[in-house]
Design a protein around this motif. Structure first.
Motif, short mmCIF file in Angstrom:
data_model
loop_
_atom_site.label_atom_id
_atom_site.label_comp_id
_atom_site.label_asym_id
_atom_site.label_seq_id
_atom_site.Cartn_x
_atom_site.Cartn_y
_atom_site.Cartn_z
N SER A 13 0.83 -1.20 0.00
CA SER A 13 0.00 0.00 0.00
C SER A 13 0.86 1.25 0.00
N TYR A 14 0.33 2.28 -0.65
CA TYR A 14 1.06 3.53 -0.83
C TYR A 14 0.13 4.71 -0.58
N SER A 15 0.73 5.82 -0.22
CA SER A 15 0.01 7.09 -0.13
C SER A 15 0.40 7.91 -1.34
N VAL A 16 -0.60 8.46 -2.01
CA VAL A 16 -0.39 9.26 -3.21
C VAL A 16 -0.84 10.69 -2.90
N SER A 17 0.01 11.63 -3.27
CA SER A 17 -0.31 13.05 -3.10
C SER A 17 -0.12 13.74 -4.44
N ILE A 18 -1.16 14.46 -4.87
CA ILE A 18 -1.06 15.21 -6.12
C ILE A 18 -1.10 16.69 -5.76
N ASN A 19 -0.07 17.40 -6.18
CA ASN A 19 0.07 18.84 -5.90
C ASN A 19 -0.03 19.14 -4.41
#
Length: 179
Positions: free
Chosen positions: A137-143
């Motif tokens: 599992s991963y955390s994704v952050s956009i901008n």
């Protein structure tokens, strides 16, 4: 039955798809980091979009967790005021899954994709019941504003070992390539 090379290749292919399909502008910054040890994505309950790619040797679930908050809606809807958020977001998620499928077809010729569907994030702990050989599992952050969770859940029915081509693994994030 899934080699370390295959796990790394699937991970890089998924990351590439996230960066190319979930970002709405080439200039958007997309960061992907491992989620904490318990798989938490620092999201509230939210929902899960389940995307499945199946072949003779494996079943791969790509799971995107999201909150339907104002920032997420405005980022993905942009000028789409006519269509509901979920319709637009599922279409974008399906494009992400299609990008992964297209890359994997180079190594596994007979793959199929399912229609994306949505479940409550409370279902996430039950992934263990599938007895996956690869679960990450991963955390994704956009901008630095939109937050998503991303999970790879891969179940193998036969030994899986491949190394994705280096060109497929390179992150070009909107770079222009000249010939």
């Amino acid at each position: 039955m899934i080699s370390a090379h295959a796990k790394e290749s699937v991970e890089h292919i998924f990351f590439r798809a996230i960066r190319s399909r979930l970002t709405m502008e080439a200039s958007d910054v997309c960061e992907i980091v491992p989620a904490d040890a318990h798989g938490a994505h620092s999201l509230s309950d939210g929902n899960l979009v389940i995307l499945t790619i199946s072949g003779i040797a494996f079943r791969l679930l790509l799971i995107l967790q999201y909150d339907e908050d104002e920032r997420t809606q405005s980022y993905f809807l942009r000028e789409e005021s006519e269509r509901p958020f979920l319709e637009v977001f599922l279409e974008i998620c399906n494009l992400c899954c299609g990008a992964v499928n297209q890359e994997l077809l180079q190594y596994f010729p007979d793959l199929g994709m399912s229609t994306p569907y949505v479940l409550s994030a409370r279902c996430r702990p039950y992934l263990e019941a599938l007895k996956p050989e690869f679960l990450a599992s991963y955390s994704v952050s956009i901008n630095d504003a939109v937050r998503l969770g991303a999970t790879i859940c891969m179940c193998a029915h036969a030994p899986i070992d491949f190394v994705a081509e280096a060109s497929a693994l390179e992150d070009t994030s909107g770079e222009l390539e000249l010939f």
